[in-house]
Design a protein around this motif. Structure first.
Motif, PDB file in Angstrom:
ATOM      1  N   UNK A  28      42.365  -1.422  34.891  1.00 15.49           N
ATOM      2  CA  UNK A  28      43.319  -0.365  35.224  1.00 15.49           C
ATOM      3  C   UNK A  28      44.731  -0.855  34.923  1.00 15.49           C
ATOM      4  N   UNK A  29      45.568   0.019  34.353  1.00 17.94           N
ATOM      5  CA  UNK A  29      46.896  -0.391  33.903  1.00 17.94           C
ATOM      6  C   UNK A  29      47.984  -0.184  34.950  1.00 17.94           C
ATOM      7  N   UNK A  30      47.767   0.742  35.897  1.00 16.51           N
ATOM      8  CA  UNK A  30      48.857   1.118  36.792  1.00 16.51           C
ATOM      9  C   UNK A  30      48.297   1.550  38.139  1.00 16.51           C
ATOM     10  N   UNK A  31      48.818   0.971  39.216  1.00 19.18           N
ATOM     11  CA  UNK A  31      48.441   1.334  40.584  1.00 19.18           C
ATOM     12  C   UNK A  31      49.681   1.843  41.308  1.00 19.18           C
ATOM     13  N   UNK A  32      49.634   3.096  41.735  1.00 18.01           N
ATOM     14  CA  UNK A  32      50.746   3.731  42.444  1.00 18.01           C
ATOM     15  C   UNK A  32      50.357   3.860  43.915  1.00 18.01           C
ATOM     16  N   UNK A  33      51.250   3.436  44.803  1.00 17.11           N
ATOM     17  CA  UNK A  33      50.936   3.425  46.235  1.00 17.11           C
ATOM     18  C   UNK A  33      52.003   4.165  47.025  1.00 17.11           C
ATOM     19  N   UNK A  34      51.560   5.025  47.940  1.00 16.22           N
ATOM     20  CA  UNK A  34      52.474   5.713  48.837  1.00 16.22           C
ATOM     21  C   UNK A  34      52.556   4.930  50.143  1.00 16.22           C
ATOM     22  N   UNK A  35      53.766   4.547  50.507  1.00 20.79           N
ATOM     23  CA  UNK A  35      53.989   3.761  51.714  1.00 20.79           C
ATOM     24  C   UNK A  35      54.973   4.506  52.625  1.00 20.79           C
ATOM     25  N   UNK A  36      55.490   3.829  53.621  1.00 25.27           N
ATOM     26  CA  UNK A  36      56.307   4.479  54.643  1.00 25.27           C
ATOM     27  C   UNK A  36      57.641   3.759  54.786  1.00 25.27           C
ATOM     28  N   UNK A  37      58.708   4.520  54.890  1.00 25.07           N
ATOM     29  CA  UNK A  37      60.033   3.958  55.116  1.00 25.07           C
ATOM     30  C   UNK A  37      60.053   3.187  56.442  1.00 25.07           C
ATOM     31  N   UNK A  38      60.600   1.993  56.411  1.00 23.69           N
ATOM     32  CA  UNK A  38      60.806   1.223  57.636  1.00 23.69           C
ATOM     33  C   UNK A  38      59.679   0.312  58.050  1.00 23.69           C
ATOM     34  N   UNK A  75      55.467   1.353  43.981  1.00 29.04           N
ATOM     35  CA  UNK A  75      55.381   1.689  45.403  1.00 29.04           C
ATOM     36  C   UNK A  75      56.520   2.645  45.762  1.00 29.04           C
ATOM     37  N   UNK A  76      56.160   3.757  46.367  1.00 30.82           N
ATOM     38  CA  UNK A  76      57.130   4.720  46.890  1.00 30.82           C
ATOM     39  C   UNK A  76      56.996   4.762  48.405  1.00 30.82           C
ATOM     40  N   UNK A  77      58.104   4.550  49.096  1.00 33.57           N
ATOM     41  CA  UNK A  77      58.117   4.720  50.550  1.00 33.57           C
ATOM     42  C   UNK A  77      58.756   6.073  50.879  1.00 33.57           C
ATOM     43  N   UNK A  78      58.110   6.820  51.769  1.00 35.35           N
ATOM     44  CA  UNK A  78      58.624   8.120  52.194  1.00 35.35           C
ATOM     45  C   UNK A  78      58.700   8.162  53.712  1.00 35.35           C
ATOM     46  N   UNK A  79      59.520   9.064  54.229  1.00 39.06           N
ATOM     47  CA  UNK A  79      59.578   9.280  55.672  1.00 39.06           C
ATOM     48  C   UNK A  79      58.393  10.154  56.087  1.00 39.06           C
TER      49      UNK A  79
END
Length: 249
Positions: free
Chosen positions: A86-96, A124-128
């Motif tokens: 796999x070439x790319x792993x995108x992860x949704x994380x959390x602010x703070x 990695x993207x952190x969201x509220x």
């Protein structure tokens, strides 16, 4: 056409990510514990996981459980992704998660570390917090005639559809590492958010703010989970509860 695997693809966020990617013409595989043909428990891994990632270019990892097991799930997913090339792993994380000493946040931070050290291309993207999470919490708290809230805590809820749009964009781009956080348009007191919920659902409850204790509470009270400098979301909490109305009960 890129083949993309979305873990937790039947969940609140993963379902929307899947819809957006398919609308753009990409082949999307949905992985969850009960969605055929890729019904896999990530905490256990196994041959089903290898089949799910075979031939996949990008994985969008949305699957998560506050009840535990995220680190084991991520380790199995990373191992399978490496075997499959796999070439790319995108992860949704959390602010703070690096500022608030809360158990679930520690687990999310540990998963970020596993991804960074995986040898895969990663983003990695952190969201509220999502609007719907607050609604679920308020629905529980408002079952009592008196709605008890942790005192002096604020939140910055964001529209899940906007986060899904951003994740879909990131999945189609090159690995970017840790990208800028994504927060909702307003930092609000829990008290004001709760009153907006009660008004939209037609409930009449007394709202009482209660001081709590502990390191996690102090972290939330100090705003460690907020990102006012990244208030990029557009949809407000009032707009969200206005749409769902009585369904938020």
């Amino acid at each position: 056409m890129t083949t993309i695997l979305v873990t937790g693809g039947t969940g609140t966020l993963g379902r929307l990510v899947t819809e957006r990617l398919r609308a753009d013409g990409h082949e999307v595989r949905v992985l969850s514990r009960h969605a055929q043909p890729y019904a896999v428990d990530l905490r256990k891994g196994g041959a089903g996981l290898d089949a799910a990632v075979a031939g996949v270019h990008t994985i969008v990892h949305c699957a998560s459980s506050p009840g535990g097991g995220d680190e084991e799930a991520a380790a199995h997913l990373i191992a399978a992704a490496r075997r499959a090339g796999v070439r790319h792993l995108v992860y949704i994380s959390i602010v703070g998660i690096d500022r608030v000493p809360f158990g679930y946040y520690r687990s999310k931070l540990a998963v970020e570390g596993l991804i960074e050290e995986s040898g895969l291309g990663w983003t990695v993207l952190r969201a509220t917090q999502f609007h719907d999470l607050l609604v679920r919490v308020f629905a529980i708290l408002s079952k009592s005639p008196v709605m008890l809230l942790p005192a002096r805590v604020k939140d910055q809820p964001v529209e899940v559809a906007e986060v899904a749009d951003r994740l879909a964009q990131l999945a189609l781009a090159a690995p970017a590492g840790r990208v800028a956080d994504m927060g909702g348009p307003e930092v609000r007191t829990l008290d004001s958010l709760a009153r907006a919920y009660l008004k939209a659902t037609g409930r009449k409850r007394a709202v009482v703010n209660v001081p709590l204790w502990g390191k996690a509470y102090r972290g939330f009270r100090s705003g460690g989970h907020l990102t006012p400098e990244r208030a990029v979301g557009k949809g407000t909490f009032e707009e969200y509860v206005g749409r769902i109305g009585g369904r938020g009960r």
